[in-house]
Scaffold this motif. Structure first.
Motif, PDB file in Angstrom:
ATOM      1  N   ALA A 132       0.827  -1.206   0.000  1.00 33.37           N
ATOM      2  CA  ALA A 132       0.000   0.000   0.000  1.00 33.37           C
ATOM      3  C   ALA A 132       0.862   1.257   0.000  1.00 33.37           C
ATOM      4  CB  ALA A 132      -0.917  -0.008   1.232  1.00 33.37           C
ATOM      5  N   LEU A 133       1.931   1.253   0.791  1.00 33.00           N
ATOM      6  CA  LEU A 133       2.798   2.423   0.860  1.00 33.00           C
ATOM      7  C   LEU A 133       3.508   2.658  -0.470  1.00 33.00           C
ATOM      8  CD1 LEU A 133       3.921   4.628   2.742  1.00 33.00           C
ATOM      9  CD2 LEU A 133       5.782   3.077   3.313  1.00 33.00           C
ATOM     10  N   ILE A 134       3.945   1.580  -1.104  1.00 33.82           N
ATOM     11  CA  ILE A 134       4.620   1.702  -2.402  1.00 33.82           C
ATOM     12  C   ILE A 134       3.678   2.300  -3.438  1.00 33.82           C
ATOM     13  CG2 ILE A 134       5.602   0.365  -4.320  1.00 33.82           C
ATOM     14  CD1 ILE A 134       6.688  -1.581  -2.169  1.00 33.82           C
ATOM     15  N   ARG A 135       2.433   1.849  -3.446  1.00 33.39           N
ATOM     16  CA  ARG A 135       1.468   2.313  -4.447  1.00 33.39           C
ATOM     17  C   ARG A 135       1.089   3.772  -4.254  1.00 33.39           C
ATOM     18  NH1 ARG A 135      -1.947  -3.245  -3.662  1.00 33.39           N
ATOM     19  NH2 ARG A 135      -0.751  -4.535  -5.143  1.00 33.39           N
ATOM     20  N   GLU A 136       1.056   4.231  -3.005  1.00 32.86           N
ATOM     21  CA  GLU A 136       0.614   5.604  -2.762  1.00 32.86           C
ATOM     22  C   GLU A 136       1.753   6.618  -2.791  1.00 32.86           C
ATOM     23  OE1 GLU A 136       0.589   5.855   2.126  1.00 32.86           O
ATOM     24  OE2 GLU A 136      -1.142   5.016   1.093  1.00 32.86           O
ATOM     25  N   THR A 137       2.994   6.157  -2.854  1.00 36.13           N
ATOM     26  CA  THR A 137       4.138   7.068  -2.862  1.00 36.13           C
ATOM     27  C   THR A 137       4.478   7.472  -4.283  1.00 36.13           C
ATOM     28  OG1 THR A 137       5.056   6.040  -0.861  1.00 36.13           O
ATOM     29  CG2 THR A 137       6.550   7.354  -2.215  1.00 36.13           C
ATOM     30  N   GLN A 138       4.430   8.751  -4.549  1.00 35.86           N
ATOM     31  CA  GLN A 138       4.770   9.288  -5.867  1.00 35.86           C
ATOM     32  C   GLN A 138       6.250   9.674  -5.863  1.00 35.86           C
ATOM     33  OE1 GLN A 138       2.481   9.359  -8.453  1.00 35.86           O
ATOM     34  NE2 GLN A 138       1.236   8.228  -6.967  1.00 35.86           N
ATOM     35  N   ALA A 139       7.088   8.768  -6.349  1.00 35.36           N
ATOM     36  CA  ALA A 139       8.535   8.992  -6.336  1.00 35.36           C
ATOM     37  C   ALA A 139       9.113   8.821  -7.734  1.00 35.36           C
ATOM     38  CB  ALA A 139       9.214   8.034  -5.367  1.00 35.36           C
ATOM     39  N   ASP A 140      10.123   9.621  -8.033  1.00 34.33           N
ATOM     40  CA  ASP A 140      10.849   9.492  -9.293  1.00 34.33           C
ATOM     41  C   ASP A 140      11.975   8.467  -9.182  1.00 34.33           C
ATOM     42  OD1 ASP A 140       9.435  11.595 -10.778  1.00 34.33           O
ATOM     43  OD2 ASP A 140      10.353  12.941  -9.321  1.00 34.33           O
TER      44      ASP A 140
END
Length: 343
Positions: free
Chosen positions: A42-50
């Motif tokens: 869930a954390l990976i999916r919601e984190t907007q990272a480049d």
């Protein structure tokens, strides 16, 4: 355009703080900074990272499914970056410059013009290594050489740099011995092989090691190479405190490959590999990553102290050396005329 967004996964609170301060100072936005245990799907999916900067230690509790999801995502992942030294240490600036270069490459962020004179290393571009013409029409599957790649701390980054610049089509196979927690053995293929023309694969019994492949040495059990480069999975654990044993892998590959054998040691702690190297015949192809460019230099330094190392260079120089070496060996074996035909 806003600052590139970086997500940090690191369970060491001091490292988290140093990384956050350095990234912000270097012009990146830190959008996440949490320990490995919190790396959930869930954390990976919601984190907007480049880009993701991930450090996972042996005692970290990590969900393998989450780690695989991260590696399969669109944002690039930097794994294996060595820990930051104390910011009062003389090597801190070099570490920070290395971090900046890596993240700029991952996020396609150009260096500001004002920085060019201050950090010329950020503008450094390695020229492309081309496939020698002698290999252009080669269709044989068995490799001309089998090289062991040995590494520990800081190794995945250095090995990835090495493999990424190698041209496709070289008649060589690799056996990659990386000290790593068994939980991440499968993920190592994706992390290191993400942009490489060479196929990384985990051990499968009775599979044949072919040219253009990188076999990941198993962490928990030994293996062997038999016949025409066929893999035989063992059941015994490796000797020594770490798996896989680089000494053990060197012994396995040398005993099988003999004249086709070569070894390259990259960044790592300890002296694993040095004992087996000491016993190899003089003139064996034993190369190491230059200690000054390693996250931890003790492994290549231990190899150098054996007196058996025949070449030292950074990842690019090692790749260039390999291409030139394979071309020379090919010419000796297949193209050089017998003496009686000369003149």
């Amino acid at each position: 355009m806003g600052s590139p967004r970086v997500a940090v996964i690191n369970s060491d609170l001091l490292q988290q703080r140093i990384l956050a301060e350095s990234l912000e100072r270097l012009g990146f936005e830190v959008v996440l900074n949490v320990p490995a245990a919190r790396m959930t799907l869930a954390l990976i999916r919601e984190t907007q990272a480049d880009a993701w900067l991930v450090t996972v230690r042996d005692d970290d509790e990590v969900c393998g499914e989450s780690f695989d999801s991260l590696l399969d995502g669109e944002a690039p992942v930097l794994v294996g970056m060595d820990d930051a030294p104390d910011n009062n240490c003389t090597s801190f600036l070099r570490w920070e410059k290395k971090l900046l270069t890596k993240l700029r490459d991952l996020t396609d962020t150009p260096a500001p013009a004002a920085e060019v004179s201050q950090v010329p290393w950020a503008q450094k571009q390695h020229r492309e290594i081309l496939l020698p013409a002698v290999f252009a029409d080669d269709t044989r599957k068995l490799p001309l050489h089998i090289f062991v790649l040995g590494a520990s701390l800081g190794g995945p980054e250095a090995v990835k740099e090495f493999l990424d610049v190698l041209p496709e089509g070289l008649p060589v196979a690799f056996v990659y011995a990386q000290h790593i927690d068994q939980r991440f053995e499968q993920a190592l293929c994706q992390a290191v092989g993400r942009h490489s023309a060479y196929q990384l694969k985990n051990v499968e019994n009775a599979a044949v090691l072919a040219a253009g492949e990188v076999l990941i040495a198993p962490v928990s059990t030994t293996f062997d190479l038999v016949g025409l480069d066929r893999i035989s999975v063992g059941t015994s654990p490796w000797d020594g405190p770490y798996g896989p044993s680089i000494d053990g892998v060197i012994d396995v590959v040398f005993n099988h490959a003999r004249q086709r054998f070569g070894c390259i040691l990259f960044s790592g702690m300890g002296s694993d590999g040095a004992e087996s190297i000491s016993a190899l015949p003089e003139g064996t192809d034993i190369w190491v990553q230059a200690p000054e460019g390693c996250g931890n230099a003790s492994m290549p330094e231990s190899a150098i102290h054996t007196g058996k190392v025949t070449f030292v260079g950074d990842s690019y120089q090692l790749a260039l050396k390999l291409v030139e070496h394979l071309k020379e060996k090919w010419t000796e074996n297949y193209e050089r005329k017998p003496d009686h035909q000369c003149g």
